[in-house]
Design a protein around this motif. Structure first.
Motif, PDB file in Angstrom:
ATOM      1  N   PRO A 151      -8.795  32.607  81.224  1.00  0.00           N
ATOM      2  CA  PRO A 151      -9.666  32.060  80.178  1.00  0.00           C
ATOM      3  C   PRO A 151      -8.999  30.867  79.493  1.00  0.00           C
ATOM      4  CG  PRO A 151      -9.435  34.440  79.935  1.00  0.00           C
ATOM      5  CD  PRO A 151      -8.438  34.012  80.950  1.00  0.00           C
ATOM      6  N   ILE A 152      -9.817  29.894  79.097  1.00  0.00           N
ATOM      7  CA  ILE A 152      -9.282  28.714  78.414  1.00  0.00           C
ATOM      8  C   ILE A 152      -9.726  28.761  76.970  1.00  0.00           C
ATOM      9  CG2 ILE A 152      -8.786  26.295  78.907  1.00  0.00           C
ATOM     10  CD1 ILE A 152     -11.147  26.433  80.884  1.00  0.00           C
ATOM     11  N   LEU A 153      -8.860  28.223  76.091  1.00  0.00           N
ATOM     12  CA  LEU A 153      -9.246  28.118  74.679  1.00  0.00           C
ATOM     13  C   LEU A 153      -9.896  26.766  74.456  1.00  0.00           C
ATOM     14  CD1 LEU A 153      -6.138  29.634  72.866  1.00  0.00           C
ATOM     15  CD2 LEU A 153      -8.404  30.621  73.091  1.00  0.00           C
ATOM     16  N   LYS A 154     -11.105  26.823  73.898  1.00  0.00           N
ATOM     17  CA  LYS A 154     -11.807  25.563  73.629  1.00  0.00           C
ATOM     18  C   LYS A 154     -12.020  25.432  72.130  1.00  0.00           C
ATOM     19  CE  LYS A 154     -13.961  24.059  77.720  1.00  0.00           C
ATOM     20  NZ  LYS A 154     -15.054  24.515  78.596  1.00  0.00           N
ATOM     21  N   PRO A 155     -11.972  24.224  71.600  1.00  0.00           N
ATOM     22  CA  PRO A 155     -12.190  24.059  70.162  1.00  0.00           C
ATOM     23  C   PRO A 155     -13.640  24.385  69.803  1.00  0.00           C
ATOM     24  CG  PRO A 155     -11.982  21.920  71.223  1.00  0.00           C
ATOM     25  CD  PRO A 155     -11.703  22.933  72.266  1.00  0.00           C
ATOM     26  N   MET A 156     -13.826  24.848  68.584  1.00  0.00           N
ATOM     27  CA  MET A 156     -15.174  25.108  68.098  1.00  0.00           C
ATOM     28  C   MET A 156     -15.230  24.686  66.634  1.00  0.00           C
ATOM     29  SD  MET A 156     -15.020  29.233  67.610  1.00  0.00           S
ATOM     30  CE  MET A 156     -15.702  29.573  66.037  1.00  0.00           C
ATOM     31  N   ASP A 157     -16.418  24.676  66.064  1.00  0.00           N
ATOM     32  CA  ASP A 157     -16.560  24.347  64.648  1.00  0.00           C
ATOM     33  C   ASP A 157     -15.798  25.360  63.827  1.00  0.00           C
ATOM     34  OD1 ASP A 157     -19.991  23.253  64.941  1.00  0.00           O
ATOM     35  OD2 ASP A 157     -18.090  22.174  65.113  1.00  0.00           O
ATOM     36  N   LEU A 158     -15.168  24.875  62.801  1.00  0.00           N
ATOM     37  CA  LEU A 158     -14.371  25.767  61.966  1.00  0.00           C
ATOM     38  C   LEU A 158     -15.237  26.885  61.392  1.00  0.00           C
ATOM     39  CD1 LEU A 158     -11.664  26.349  60.539  1.00  0.00           C
ATOM     40  CD2 LEU A 158     -12.497  24.985  58.639  1.00  0.00           C
ATOM     41  N   MET A 159     -14.751  28.088  61.573  1.00  0.00           N
ATOM     42  CA  MET A 159     -15.459  29.224  60.996  1.00  0.00           C
ATOM     43  C   MET A 159     -14.465  29.964  60.113  1.00  0.00           C
ATOM     44  SD  MET A 159     -17.829  31.796  63.149  1.00  0.00           S
ATOM     45  CE  MET A 159     -16.617  32.956  63.684  1.00  0.00           C
ATOM     46  N   VAL A 160     -14.883  30.261  58.896  1.00  0.00           N
ATOM     47  CA  VAL A 160     -14.003  30.996  57.994  1.00  0.00           C
ATOM     48  C   VAL A 160     -14.546  32.407  57.875  1.00  0.00           C
ATOM     49  CG1 VAL A 160     -13.003  31.084  55.701  1.00  0.00           C
ATOM     50  CG2 VAL A 160     -13.496  28.876  56.743  1.00  0.00           C
ATOM     51  N   GLU A 161     -13.729  33.354  58.219  1.00  0.00           N
ATOM     52  CA  GLU A 161     -14.183  34.738  58.190  1.00  0.00           C
ATOM     53  C   GLU A 161     -13.461  35.517  57.121  1.00  0.00           C
ATOM     54  OE1 GLU A 161     -14.819  35.591  62.891  1.00  0.00           O
ATOM     55  OE2 GLU A 161     -12.755  35.513  62.163  1.00  0.00           O
ATOM     56  N   ALA A 162     -14.219  36.366  56.445  1.00  0.00           N
ATOM     57  CA  ALA A 162     -13.610  37.246  55.454  1.00  0.00           C
ATOM     58  C   ALA A 162     -13.811  38.669  55.931  1.00  0.00           C
ATOM     59  CB  ALA A 162     -14.281  37.049  54.098  1.00  0.00           C
ATOM     60  N   SER A 163     -12.735  39.420  55.980  1.00  0.00           N
ATOM     61  CA  SER A 163     -12.896  40.821  56.396  1.00  0.00           C
ATOM     62  C   SER A 163     -12.090  41.720  55.460  1.00  0.00           C
ATOM     63  CB  SER A 163     -12.432  40.998  57.846  1.00  0.00           C
ATOM     64  OG  SER A 163     -11.097  40.600  57.985  1.00  0.00           O
ATOM     65  N   PRO A 164     -12.671  42.860  55.137  1.00  0.00           N
ATOM     66  CA  PRO A 164     -11.962  43.795  54.255  1.00  0.00           C
ATOM     67  C   PRO A 164     -10.883  44.522  55.055  1.00  0.00           C
ATOM     68  CG  PRO A 164     -14.126  44.683  54.828  1.00  0.00           C
ATOM     69  CD  PRO A 164     -13.994  43.381  55.551  1.00  0.00           C
ATOM     70  N   ARG A 165      -9.645  44.391  54.608  1.00  0.00           N
ATOM     71  CA  ARG A 165      -8.542  45.003  55.364  1.00  0.00           C
ATOM     72  C   ARG A 165      -8.130  46.343  54.787  1.00  0.00           C
ATOM     73  NH1 ARG A 165      -8.707  43.024  59.996  1.00  0.00           N
ATOM     74  NH2 ARG A 165      -6.498  43.300  60.445  1.00  0.00           N
ATOM     75  N   ARG A 166      -8.283  46.486  53.469  1.00  0.00           N
ATOM     76  CA  ARG A 166      -7.921  47.760  52.845  1.00  0.00           C
ATOM     77  C   ARG A 166      -8.944  48.043  51.763  1.00  0.00           C
ATOM     78  NH1 ARG A 166      -4.643  47.255  56.240  1.00  0.00           N
ATOM     79  NH2 ARG A 166      -2.378  46.920  56.085  1.00  0.00           N
ATOM     80  N   ILE A 167      -9.240  49.321  51.610  1.00  0.00           N
ATOM     81  CA  ILE A 167     -10.114  49.728  50.512  1.00  0.00           C
ATOM     82  C   ILE A 167      -9.390  50.806  49.721  1.00  0.00           C
ATOM     83  CG2 ILE A 167     -12.336  50.710  49.892  1.00  0.00           C
ATOM     84  CD1 ILE A 167     -13.530  49.307  52.253  1.00  0.00           C
ATOM     85  N   PHE A 168      -9.093  50.491  48.472  1.00  0.00           N
ATOM     86  CA  PHE A 168      -8.330  51.407  47.613  1.00  0.00           C
ATOM     87  C   PHE A 168      -9.324  52.064  46.668  1.00  0.00           C
ATOM     88  CE2 PHE A 168      -4.300  49.614  48.974  1.00  0.00           C
ATOM     89  CZ  PHE A 168      -4.606  48.290  49.271  1.00  0.00           C
ATOM     90  N   ALA A 169      -9.728  53.272  47.001  1.00  0.00           N
ATOM     91  CA  ALA A 169     -10.817  53.894  46.252  1.00  0.00           C
ATOM     92  C   ALA A 169     -10.404  55.217  45.642  1.00  0.00           C
ATOM     93  CB  ALA A 169     -12.009  54.102  47.185  1.00  0.00           C
ATOM     94  N   ASN A 170     -11.240  55.705  44.756  1.00  0.00           N
ATOM     95  CA  ASN A 170     -11.138  57.050  44.190  1.00  0.00           C
ATOM     96  C   ASN A 170      -9.877  57.317  43.394  1.00  0.00           C
ATOM     97  OD1 ASN A 170     -13.560  57.750  45.513  1.00  0.00           O
ATOM     98  ND2 ASN A 170     -12.423  58.139  47.391  1.00  0.00           N
ATOM     99  N   ALA A 171      -9.327  56.273  42.793  1.00  0.00           N
ATOM    100  CA  ALA A 171      -8.107  56.513  42.017  1.00  0.00           C
ATOM    101  C   ALA A 171      -8.334  56.354  40.524  1.00  0.00           C
ATOM    102  CB  ALA A 171      -6.998  55.564  42.474  1.00  0.00           C
ATOM    103  N   HIS A 172      -9.542  55.962  40.133  1.00  0.00           N
ATOM    104  CA  HIS A 172      -9.780  55.694  38.718  1.00  0.00           C
ATOM    105  C   HIS A 172     -11.003  56.422  38.207  1.00  0.00           C
ATOM    106  CE1 HIS A 172      -6.695  52.669  37.886  1.00  0.00           C
ATOM    107  NE2 HIS A 172      -6.866  52.274  39.146  1.00  0.00           N
ATOM    108  N   THR A 173     -10.778  57.213  37.168  1.00  0.00           N
ATOM    109  CA  THR A 173     -11.879  57.913  36.523  1.00  0.00           C
ATOM    110  C   THR A 173     -12.619  56.979  35.592  1.00  0.00           C
ATOM    111  OG1 THR A 173     -10.474  59.866  36.499  1.00  0.00           O
ATOM    112  CG2 THR A 173     -12.456  59.942  35.149  1.00  0.00           C
ATOM    113  N   TYR A 174     -11.902  56.052  34.974  1.00  0.00           N
ATOM    114  CA  TYR A 174     -12.495  55.135  34.008  1.00  0.00           C
ATOM    115  C   TYR A 174     -12.590  53.750  34.630  1.00  0.00           C
ATOM    116  CZ  TYR A 174     -11.404  59.176  31.247  1.00  0.00           C
ATOM    117  OH  TYR A 174     -11.331  60.465  30.802  1.00  0.00           O
ATOM    118  N   HIS A 175     -13.120  52.805  33.888  1.00  0.00           N
ATOM    119  CA  HIS A 175     -13.398  51.490  34.471  1.00  0.00           C
ATOM    120  C   HIS A 175     -12.155  50.636  34.593  1.00  0.00           C
ATOM    121  CE1 HIS A 175     -17.482  52.511  34.426  1.00  0.00           C
ATOM    122  NE2 HIS A 175     -17.772  52.190  33.193  1.00  0.00           N
TER     123      HIS A 175
END
Lengths: 134, 453
Positions: free
Chosen positions: B161-185
């Motif tokens: 396979p060859i790498l070809k240039p493409m239009d810049l794409m910026v991706e955001a992905s959630p890597r960690r979710i830190f949940a259920n540690a706070h009773t209050y806001h």
């Protein structure tokens, strides 16, 4: 550094006024405002920073938020409601209504048939792209 | 140092003149709740500027490379990426709606080509990875160009396979979710200088997390009393020291700040330092405690000072002196005679933030009527500026504004009663090194830069 040392009493209007300013403008506006507030809400508790005030802040939730819309002076007893039904019953009692009305959109679908996920109203839809990115 | 806005001398030293640069957002009169900006934050280099809103969305702007053919146009900020960070949730056990509003965004220092940030709502913190993709692989062996799988038995030749240039794409992905540690806001998150841990603070507790571990966190501060009737104060903000990874501070609704050292014990309920300005008991009123509540605390870049924001003022504290601040700056002292109505319309509970400039020589905070205030710590001068569409011609200088506390109103002054309390500037950010500021005015983001003399 001498500039900083001058700032022994930097602000004119903070809590630590000298004797002179106490008579002038320092305290009077705040006390006058306090008197105004007490005149409007005579049942206001002495300690606004006290536990019931903070409790209200901590337990902020759907039904508590609604109860906090009542005039602040009147809800000195913090009532926590179990759910929407509880809240509406309590509200109905206060207003002497026969039939308490349910919350805004909640009863659109239930009652006649079993609702499906598609039928339920979307609670919030902010899946539109932000206008900042437009 | 009257609180009504200084003379026409701009803050920031060196005869700085602030000019309009850009404004983002819609011009509609009717502002949707979801569009209200709830946090603004530059990253460590200042090349990226992130905003979070009440609708749970994050928009990231990137500074364009300065154009040599247009030396006057300093790098402008344009949209780089946008994503939905948090969504509304419902806690069925407690019958509580969990708002998707982004309370805070904090960037991680950059370690590779990707950018990482933490964003939090009332209950859950998420680590997002923002990465660029400008190349695409073509010529797979097992897939057609349109993605369909090829029958392995039909493949007779192999290709690379060859790498070809493409239009810049910026991706955001959630890597960690830190949940259920706070009773209050959750009100604060702060990344540690060790770049491995961070803290999250709610009204009564502060937790320490490791960025790699989502199913566990250490509780390091717990001020919940055994009997809730005895509750007298809540945590309002918390931050790690910029250089000492064992030190953090947290502020309270009573106007005090506690500095804690994690080396002294696992649970930092006992502070190492306690910062409080003595109050004159005879000046105490119903409002005293409410207006003393600290809405934001920020260390200086040097780590020697910290700044706190309460309802009417900004205070600078020397970490070596606990009994009083070294500087107090009045933001809008003229509001002291309006406290009754501000209590009734809930404005007295507004949480303003504050920020330092890069060299720690100036500080900035917001006010009402889309005014924001800047204080130069060296020259002791301050200025009130306004974020408005009327002053939005490119590179137009901002004219200092003045509020008339009462009595005779001079020309060009605005009287206290004419202030629009719905136009509040709660969130501002200062570029880490340059004189560029981002000011959030409800649903609009203003960017101002200094005019190079």
């Amino acid at each position: 550094m001498s500039q900083k040392q001058e700032e022994e009493n930097p602000a004119e209007e903070t809590g630590e006024e000298k004797q002179d300013t106490q008579e002038k403008e320092g305290i009077l506006p705040e006390r006058a405002e306090e008197a105004k507030l007490k005149a409007k809400y005579p049942s206001l508790g002495q300690k606004p920073g006290g536990s019931d005030f903070l409790m209200k802040r901590l337990q902020k939730g759907v039904w508590d938020t609604i109860s906090s819309l009542e005039p602040k002076g009147m809800s000195s007893i913090e009532q926590k409601y179990f759910d929407s039904g509880d809240y509406n019953m309590a509200k109905a009692k206060m207003k002497n209504k026969q039939l308490p009305s349910a919350g805004p959109d909640k009863n659109l679908v239930t009652g006649d048939h079993i609702p499906t996920p598609q039928d339920l109203p979307q609670r919030k839809s902010s899946l539109v792209t932000s206008k900042l990115a437009g | 140092m009257a609180g009504a806005g200084g003379g026409g001398c701009p803050a920031g030293g060196n005869d700085l003149q602030w000019c309009f640069s850009q404004v983002k957002g819609a011009i509609d009169e009717d502002v949707a709740e979801a569009d209200i900006i709830s946090t603004v934050e530059f990253n460590y280099s200042g090349d990226l500027l992130a905003t979070g809103d009440k609708g749970g969305r994050v928009v990231i702007f990137q500074r364009e490379q300065e154009n040599k053919s247009h030396p006057h146009s300093r790098g402008e900020y344009n949209v780089y990426s946008t994503f939905q960070s948090h969504e509304p949730e419902f806690d069925y056990l407690k019958s509580l709606e969990i708002e998707e509003k982004i309370n805070k965004i904090r960037w991680l220092p950059q370690q590779n080509a990707a950018h990482f940030l933490l964003s939090t709502n009332d209950k859950t913190i998420k680590l997002w990875k923002i990465s660029e993709r400008d190349k695409r692989a073509e010529g797979y062996n097992l897939k057609d160009e349109d993605g369909r799988l090829r029958d392995p038995f039909r493949i007779t030749a192999l290709r690379v396979p060859i790498l070809k240039p493409m239009d810049l794409m910026v991706e955001a992905s959630p890597r960690r979710i830190f949940a259920n540690a706070h009773t209050y806001h959750i009100n604060s998150i702060s990344v540690n200088s060790d770049h491995e841990t961070y803290l999250s603070a709610d009204d009564l507790r502060i937790n320490l997390w490791h960025l790699e571990i989502t199913d566990r966190s250490f509780n390091i501060v717990d001020i919940k009393p055994a009997n809730m009737e005895e509750l007298t104060e809540v945590i309002t903000a918390a931050e790690f020291h910029p250089h000492q990874c064992n030190v953090f501070v947290y502020s309270s609704s009573k106007g005090t700040i506690r500095l804690c050292d994690m080396r002294s014990s696992a649970l930092c309920d006992r502070h190492s330092k306690f910062f409080e300005e003595p109050e004159d008991p005879s000046s105490r009123s119903f409002f005293s405690e409410i207006i003393s509540s600290i809405s934001d605390v920020k260390f200086s870049h040097s780590g020697r000072y910290m700044m706190t924001r309460d309802y009417l003022s900004v205070k600078v504290w020397d970490l070596n002196m606990e009994n009083r601040p070294v500087e107090t700056h009045q933001v809008h002292e003229y509001l002291r005679s309006k406290l009754c109505s501000l209590y009734e319309n809930d404005c007295i509970f507004d949480k303003f933030e504050c920020c330092w400039n890069g060299p720690d020589s100036a500080i900035m905070t917001g006010s009402y009527n889309n005014f924001f205030r800047m204080f130069d710590r060296n020259t002791r001068r301050d200025v009130t500026l306004e974020a408005s569409r009327e002053n939005s011609k490119p590179r137009a200088s901002l004219k200092p504004r003045r509020v008339c506390p009462g009595g005779k109103r001079k020309k060009d002054e605005i009287s206290v009663d004419s202030l629009d309390f719905n136009k509040k500037i709660l969130h501002t950010a200062w570029h880490p090194t340059d004189n560029i500021i981002a000011v959030a005015a409800t649903n609009n983001l203003y960017i101002f830069q200094d005019k190079v003399n």
